[in-house]
Design a protein around this motif. Structure first.
Motif, mmCIF file in Angstrom:
data_model
loop_
_atom_site.group_PDB
_atom_site.id
_atom_site.type_symbol
_atom_site.label_atom_id
_atom_site.label_comp_id
_atom_site.label_asym_id
_atom_site.label_seq_id
_atom_site.Cartn_x
_atom_site.Cartn_y
_atom_site.Cartn_z
ATOM 1 N N LEU A 35 104.880 79.879 -6.107
ATOM 2 C CA LEU A 35 105.917 80.124 -4.625
ATOM 3 C C LEU A 35 104.808 80.993 -4.353
ATOM 4 C CD1 LEU A 35 109.194 80.396 -6.724
ATOM 5 C CD2 LEU A 35 108.366 78.812 -5.568
ATOM 6 N N ARG A 36 105.082 81.924 -3.037
ATOM 7 C CA ARG A 36 105.002 82.847 -2.525
ATOM 8 C C ARG A 36 104.808 84.194 -3.396
ATOM 9 N NH1 ARG A 36 107.808 83.667 3.168
ATOM 10 N NH2 ARG A 36 106.064 84.419 3.269
ATOM 11 N N ASN A 37 104.073 85.114 -2.432
ATOM 12 C CA ASN A 37 103.969 86.820 -3.027
ATOM 13 C C ASN A 37 105.556 86.968 -2.604
ATOM 14 O OD1 ASN A 37 104.238 88.987 -2.468
ATOM 15 N ND2 ASN A 37 101.983 89.458 -1.599
ATOM 16 N N PRO A 38 106.639 88.053 -3.864
ATOM 17 C CA PRO A 38 107.502 87.806 -3.112
ATOM 18 C C PRO A 38 107.870 89.213 -2.974
ATOM 19 C CG PRO A 38 106.883 88.074 -5.436
ATOM 20 C CD PRO A 38 105.481 87.577 -5.231
ATOM 21 N N VAL A 39 107.062 89.775 -2.633
ATOM 22 C CA VAL A 39 107.090 91.411 -1.942
ATOM 23 C C VAL A 39 107.446 90.708 -0.631
ATOM 24 C CG1 VAL A 39 105.869 93.626 -1.057
ATOM 25 C CG2 VAL A 39 105.497 92.572 -3.485
ATOM 26 N N GLU B 4 101.564 96.741 4.052
ATOM 27 C CA GLU B 4 100.685 97.641 2.980
ATOM 28 C C GLU B 4 101.403 97.130 1.303
ATOM 29 O OE1 GLU B 4 100.606 101.812 3.232
ATOM 30 O OE2 GLU B 4 98.407 101.768 1.763
ATOM 31 N N GLN B 5 102.350 96.913 1.811
ATOM 32 C CA GLN B 5 103.498 96.818 0.446
ATOM 33 C C GLN B 5 103.206 95.388 -0.021
ATOM 34 O OE1 GLN B 5 107.223 97.758 2.785
ATOM 35 N NE2 GLN B 5 107.410 100.109 1.485
ATOM 36 N N THR B 6 102.967 95.061 1.012
ATOM 37 C CA THR B 6 103.147 92.890 0.401
ATOM 38 C C THR B 6 101.472 92.913 -0.245
ATOM 39 O OG1 THR B 6 102.606 92.604 2.303
ATOM 40 C CG2 THR B 6 104.495 91.866 2.094
ATOM 41 N N GLU B 7 100.638 94.024 0.096
ATOM 42 C CA GLU B 7 99.073 93.923 0.067
ATOM 43 C C GLU B 7 98.672 94.564 -1.648
ATOM 44 O OE1 GLU B 7 96.713 94.905 3.191
ATOM 45 O OE2 GLU B 7 96.593 92.722 3.789
ATOM 46 N N ASN B 8 100.150 95.598 -2.034
ATOM 47 C CA ASN B 8 99.204 96.176 -3.329
ATOM 48 C C ASN B 8 100.940 96.484 -4.520
ATOM 49 O OD1 ASN B 8 101.191 98.975 -2.265
ATOM 50 N ND2 ASN B 8 99.273 99.633 -1.682
ATOM 51 N N THR B 9 102.044 95.427 -3.520
ATOM 52 C CA THR B 9 103.450 95.661 -4.255
ATOM 53 C C THR B 9 103.233 96.852 -5.001
ATOM 54 O OG1 THR B 9 101.869 93.622 -5.420
ATOM 55 C CG2 THR B 9 103.750 93.966 -6.602
ATOM 56 N N TRP C 154 111.510 97.045 -1.130
ATOM 57 C CA TRP C 154 111.355 98.609 -1.474
ATOM 58 C C TRP C 154 112.065 99.784 -1.417
ATOM 59 C CZ3 TRP C 154 108.193 101.183 -4.762
ATOM 60 C CH2 TRP C 154 108.219 102.946 -4.665
ATOM 61 N N MET C 155 113.108 100.400 -2.118
ATOM 62 C CA MET C 155 113.966 101.528 -2.072
ATOM 63 C C MET C 155 113.348 102.904 -2.404
ATOM 64 S SD MET C 155 117.626 98.582 -3.221
ATOM 65 C CE MET C 155 117.166 97.011 -3.057
ATOM 66 N N ASP C 156 113.992 103.978 -1.758
ATOM 67 C CA ASP C 156 113.413 105.067 -2.092
ATOM 68 C C ASP C 156 113.893 105.051 -3.636
ATOM 69 O OD1 ASP C 156 111.397 105.680 -0.161
ATOM 70 O OD2 ASP C 156 113.231 105.946 0.757
ATOM 71 N N PRO D 118 95.487 97.882 -7.672
ATOM 72 C CA PRO D 118 96.801 96.606 -7.166
ATOM 73 C C PRO D 118 97.021 96.128 -6.039
ATOM 74 C CG PRO D 118 97.313 99.195 -6.377
ATOM 75 C CD PRO D 118 96.387 99.523 -7.184
ATOM 76 N N ASN D 119 97.290 94.881 -6.790
ATOM 77 C CA ASN D 119 96.159 94.011 -4.919
ATOM 78 C C ASN D 119 98.570 92.902 -4.869
ATOM 79 O OD1 ASN D 119 97.413 91.929 -7.525
ATOM 80 N ND2 ASN D 119 95.378 92.532 -8.740
ATOM 81 N N ALA D 120 97.869 91.849 -4.441
ATOM 82 C CA ALA D 120 99.368 91.241 -4.044
ATOM 83 C C ALA D 120 100.122 89.976 -5.139
ATOM 84 C CB ALA D 120 98.924 90.152 -2.593
ATOM 85 N N ALA D 121 101.261 90.371 -5.530
ATOM 86 C CA ALA D 121 101.978 89.852 -6.717
ATOM 87 C C ALA D 121 101.743 88.215 -6.131
ATOM 88 C CB ALA D 121 103.584 90.523 -6.387
ATOM 89 N N ARG D 122 102.318 87.483 -7.046
ATOM 90 C CA ARG D 122 102.502 86.558 -6.808
ATOM 91 C C ARG D 122 103.655 86.075 -7.805
ATOM 92 N NH1 ARG D 122 96.934 84.924 -8.350
ATOM 93 N NH2 ARG D 122 95.606 86.320 -7.386
ATOM 94 N N SER D 123 103.805 84.651 -7.122
ATOM 95 C CA SER D 123 105.219 83.921 -8.066
ATOM 96 C C SER D 123 105.458 82.819 -8.326
ATOM 97 C CB SER D 123 106.911 84.674 -7.676
ATOM 98 O OG SER D 123 106.860 84.334 -5.868
ATOM 99 N N GLY D 124 106.272 82.686 -9.351
ATOM 100 C CA GLY D 124 106.262 80.995 -10.006
ATOM 101 C C GLY D 124 107.790 80.681 -10.371
ATOM 102 N N VAL D 125 107.728 78.437 -10.026
ATOM 103 C CA VAL D 125 108.516 78.205 -10.833
ATOM 104 C C VAL D 125 108.103 77.500 -11.733
ATOM 105 C CG1 VAL D 125 109.318 76.768 -8.946
ATOM 106 C CG2 VAL D 125 110.667 77.703 -10.693
ATOM 107 N N ALA D 126 109.734 76.997 -12.644
ATOM 108 C CA ALA D 126 109.568 76.111 -13.344
ATOM 109 C C ALA D 126 110.461 75.372 -14.043
ATOM 110 C CB ALA D 126 108.534 76.359 -14.663
ATOM 111 N N ASP D 127 111.166 74.120 -14.538
ATOM 112 C CA ASP D 127 112.941 73.646 -14.680
ATOM 113 C C ASP D 127 112.524 74.148 -16.765
ATOM 114 O OD1 ASP D 127 113.317 72.555 -13.020
ATOM 115 O OD2 ASP D 127 111.863 71.185 -13.017
ATOM 116 N N ALA D 128 111.005 73.997 -16.713
ATOM 117 C CA ALA D 128 111.025 74.335 -18.972
ATOM 118 C C ALA D 128 110.255 75.720 -18.856
ATOM 119 C CB ALA D 128 111.426 73.348 -19.381
#
Ligand code: DGJ
Length: 371
Positions: free
Chosen positions: A296-300, A305-310, A361-363, A278-288
């Motif tokens: 956008l930033r890492n959404p985590v 550790e959680q942000t680095e390995n999602t 995160w949620m258990d 696993p690695n760090a997640a990424r995110s993005g946005v578009a109008d279409a």
């Protein structure tokens, strides 16, 4: 475990869940109606006439066995519907023969043809990840069986809508480029890999499908030696490509795309490319979908550790929960490459920081979270 013990265990578990109130337990074993851990990796969901169908890679010690299908009315309890698509023992001429790899299957429903359409990333025996093609299969019933229609590389002979005219001609890289090398980045940035694959079709590895409100469907895949994501519109029957497509995040090195749509914006969550690790997640946005995608930033949100390995996982799909507008579930795989069937699922609600989607995160959590 014998079947009887499994059934008893499943009955006890679901009785316990009913008493405790049904809930999701990210990262834990998820027993189906037979008490067997769900085997649907790299999967996606389809909602049809009151039922959710979960499709994914059915894996055993020898690789992919086919595409599994589970059904549920509440998203917590899943019934094993068997294999929606079964890999055959045929020789290498069949694209679904065992020894080939089927990854990240997704199914959508075509309202016009009334057919269920499945697409999945396909690799050919002995060729690693070089074939980079996608296969489409079709069925009259959600749970299958699905019959293969064709296997191909997308968008042969068409240029992306957002490729500058000046990039349609230029140097063509010789052969496969090493990911993250200088040549690879240069070829991704100046369109060289698109030119290389123009005739035979563009590479398609990690993929997902997305159907927009107008019924137009898109095949989103890691292409160009994983350098760039391609978003390709499907034909009206969803069985081929329309020829309209765009490149997103050139040189961004994204895998595992998952897309959703909310309040007029299209959002994407992806991972980087580190194999099963696993690695760090990424995110993005578009109008279409075929518009311009902005990173956008890492959404985590969580510990380092959680942000680095999602949360030790990799995105696979984002589900829009029926009857709860604005309720989206981020679905990810916690891969176990030593024993793929034991891979776990991380499902978490999408939350918002202003207009940006985030995941925490949620258990344990339930759909009540969205109320
Ligand atoms: C990461 C991808 O996301 C998975 O689907 C799979 O292709 C692995 N790489 C293989 O290493």
């Amino acid at each position: 475990m014998t079947n009887q013990i499994r059934l008893l265990a499943a009955a006890l578990l679901s009785a316990a869940a009913a008493l405790a109130g049904a809930a999701f337990h990210p990262g834990q074993l998820w027993p189906d109606n037979n008490g067997v851990h769900v085997n649907a990796h790299g999967g996606g969901l389809l909602y049809h006439e009151g039922v959710y169908y979960w499709f994914g890679e059915s894996r055993d010690g020898r690789g992919t066995r086919g595409v599994s299908c589970y059904s549920s009315r509440d998203l917590y309890d899943w019934k094993d519907e068997g294999l929606a698509l079964t890999m055959t023992a045929d020789g290498p001429s069949s694209v679904i023969s065992r020894g080939n790899a089927i990854e990240r299957p997704k199914v959508i429903y075509n309202r016009k043809t009334r057919k269920f359409v499945m697409w999945f990333h396909t690799e050919l025996r002995g060729r690693g990840y070089d074939a980079a093609q996608t296969t489409v299969a079709q069925s009259d019933k959600a749970a299958g069986p699905y019959a293969v229609v064709r296997s191909l590389r997308p968008d042969a002979g068409t240029w992306p809508l957002n490729m500058p005219a000046g990039q349609k001609e230029g140097p063509i890289p010789a052969g496969v480029l090493r990911q993250t090398s200088k040549e690879w980045l240069a070829a991704a940035t100046d369109g060289g890999i698109v030119r290389r694959d123009f005739k035979g079709g563009q590479m398609a590895r990690d993929m997902t499908l997305f159907v927009d409100d107008d019924g137009i469907a898109y095949h989103i895949h890691a292409s160009e030696e994983n350098a760039t994501l391609h978003i390709s519109q499907l034909s009206d029957d969803y069985l081929s490509f329309s020829g309209k497509w765009v490149r997103a995040f050139p040189g961004g090195h994204n895998e595992a795309p998952a897309v959703f749509h909310w309040k007029g914006k299209y959002y994407m969550i992806t991972s980087g490319c580190t194999g099963w690790t696993p690695n760090a997640a990424r995110s993005g946005v578009a109008d279409a979908m075929l518009g311009e995608w902005h990173a956008l930033r890492n959404p985590v949100r969580g510990s380092k550790e959680q942000t680095e390995n999602t949360f030790e996982s990799q995105s696979t799909y984002i589900l829009s929960v029926q009857g709860k507008p604005g309720a989206f579930i981020f679905m990810a795989d916690r891969w176990r490459p030593q024993n793929h069937a034991d891979g776990r699922y991380v499902w978490l609600p999408i939350q918002w920081e202003g207009d940006k989607p985030i995941v925490q995160w949620m258990d344990e959590w339930s759909l009540k979270f969205f109320d």
